[in-house]
Motif scaffolding. Structure first.
Motif, short mmCIF file in Angstrom:
data_model
loop_
_atom_site.label_atom_id
_atom_site.label_comp_id
_atom_site.label_asym_id
_atom_site.label_seq_id
_atom_site.Cartn_x
_atom_site.Cartn_y
_atom_site.Cartn_z
N ASP A 208 -6.85 19.36 61.42
CA ASP A 208 -5.72 19.81 60.61
C ASP A 208 -4.41 19.78 61.41
N LEU B 135 -6.63 27.00 63.85
CA LEU B 135 -6.35 25.73 63.20
C LEU B 135 -7.32 24.70 63.79
N VAL C 58 6.31 21.11 61.14
CA VAL C 58 5.86 22.33 60.49
C VAL C 58 5.40 23.35 61.53
N ASN D 70 -1.03 17.38 60.22
CA ASN D 70 0.13 18.06 59.67
C ASN D 70 1.43 17.42 60.17
N GLU E 85 2.65 28.43 59.54
CA GLU E 85 2.63 28.00 58.15
C GLU E 85 1.31 27.33 57.77
N VAL E 86 0.62 26.75 58.73
CA VAL E 86 -0.58 25.96 58.41
C VAL E 86 -1.87 26.57 58.95
#
Length: 457
Positions: A201, A197, A209, A205, A213-214
């Motif tokens: 980002d 990640l 979360v 976010n 998931e990201v």
């Protein structure tokens, strides 16, 4: 004594660096007499401080490095040439040297220690803290031109079970320990890399979360033995700021960051250039005389052996030179034109190969295009050569023009085909390519030119 009244360490560094190139002894005296200014300079800009030390030489550099605390000395040494930095370390007290190395990032320490012979290397590693020593030794076990040799082990690695908000808190605590926070790598319970990640980002976010998931699943990665050229290609292909390095089981070992990739690209380009002319790929301006000679002489001997064919062709055509002495004057002109044309084509193909931009199914089209370039350039340059030769001897002007045309076509084809042939044979495309291209252009420029003259005059 140098007298300098300057307001900032940067101003001082700029003046001292310029003066050190012309009068290093005076700069050494000045810094020795003004230790506080030297310490301020080294703390403000280690890069400039390193440039000054490189101009002063090993003995002066050792004395000045010894005046700094380990953290500042580590930053300055990291900016110096690794070979000189290694020499300076060996002149320091072993415990002082170990303290300086401990203040460096493990990959930086490995670069410096890697310049030493085995005995000195073991001596320094033994003087270091066991944890740091093991990290450096692990990096030294990888080839310097591999992902393992380029990577840093200081990466932001987080467990997959965290939320974005929790991850930000962890990264905030890691901020002072890590130099590169471009990416956050996500690992499972077995330390295997499962996702990545970007820091941007992560920040944008929602706090609640989950990272799973990201994150980007199954990210692009390299192994410790991945060649630096392949690492650079991956970063370019996927527009990345760094490449994670994993072991055979997928466990995260470190990352190759942007700075290391850029240095790798520069090193690869310089090695390819050196190899293309028959110099040692690892040879620098500071390589020892004996090693440089060992690198160069074998290829020069190959060049001499291959050039004998050119001599035999010329010897067989001495009658035409006797009849038309102006041929001897104009012959080098034709060979020079071919040599330049071959070098141009060679540079284009090697650059394309370095960026993996020559698919095997495109080779025939590339060669055809280069021949067309050589033919068109040959017509233009041949006409110009005809005009130049006409001023010397109108009787041989057409031979010179035709010889220039033929040599440019042959040279352009040779410059394109030789690196491609070397790649097809599993060899480095840059490996002494220039030597073989020069041989062919000389054969066409001297021997071929004389054969054309014998046929037409």
């Amino acid at each position: 004594m140098v007298r300098l009244r300057l307001r900032t360490p940067r101003d001082l560094a700029t003046r001292l660096r310029a003066r050190a190139r012309s009068d290093p002894r005076r700069v050494e005296e000045y810094l020795g007499a003004h230790p506080h200014e030297w310490e301020a300079l080294a703390a403000a800009d280690p890069h400039d401080a390193a440039d000054i030390l490189e101009e002063l030489g090993e003995d002066a550099a050792t004395e000045l490095i010894a005046d700094l605390d380990p953290a500042e000395a580590a930053e300055v040494l990291d900016e110096m040439r690794p070979d000189l930095a290694a020499d300076v370390l060996m002149e320091l007290d072993p415990m002082a040297a170990a303290d300086v190395l401990a203040a460096m990032q493990p990959e930086e320490a490995a670069d410096v220690i890697g310049e030493l012979d085995d005995d000195d290397r073991h001596q320094l590693l033994a003087a270091m803290d066991d944890v740091v020593s093991n990290q450096v030794a692990a990096l030294l076990s990888y080839p310097p031109d591999s992902a393992g040799g380029l990577m840093t082990t200081d990466v932001a690695a987080l467990p997959i079970g965290l939320t974005a908000g929790e991850a930000i808190e962890v990264v905030r605590r890691l901020h002072d320990e890590l130099e590169d926070l471009s990416y956050v790598y996500i690992t499972d319970d077995d330390k295997k890399l499962v996702g990545v990640l970007s820091f941007r980002d992560l920040v944008f976010n929602r706090p609640g979360v989950g990272l799973d998931e990201v994150m980007v699943h199954n990210p692009v990665s390299a192994t410790p033995l991945t060649d630096r050229e392949d690492v650079a290609e991956l970063t370019q292909r996927y527009n990345l700021f760094g490449i994670p390095v994993v072991d055979d089981d997928g466990r995260l070992l470190g990352m190759v960051n942007t700075e290391a990739v850029l240095e790798a690209v520069q090193a690869e380009a310089s090695e390819d250039f050196a190899a293309s002319v028959g110099a040692g790929p690892t040879e620098t301006a500071y390589t020892s005389v004996n090693r440089s000679v060992r690198n160069r002489v074998p290829w020069l001997a190959v060049n001499l052996t291959l050039a004998l064919g050119n001599l035999f062709v010329m010897k067989s055509q001495t009658d035409i030179i006797t009849e038309y002495p102006s041929l001897a004057i104009l012959m080098p002109l034709v060979a020079t034109l071919g040599g330049n044309a071959g070098g141009q084509s060679l540079a284009v193909i090697i650059r394309a190969l370095a960026t993996d931009d020559v698919p095997r199914n495109e080779i025939s089209g590339i060669l055809g295009r280069q021949v067309a370039i050589g033919a068109l350039a040959g017509v233009i340059v041949g006409a110009l050569a005809f005009g130049v030769a006409f001023l010397f001897d109108p009787a041989v002007a057409f031979v010179v023009g035709l010889g220039a045309f033929v040599n440019l076509v042959i040279a352009t084809l040779a410059g394109s085909a030789i690196p491609l042939l070397l790649r097809a044979w599993g060899l480095d495309p840059a490996l002494a390519s220039n030597i073989f291209v020069t041989l062919i252009t000389d054969l066409a420029g001297f021997g071929g030119f004389l054969l054309i003259a014998s046929a037409l005059l």
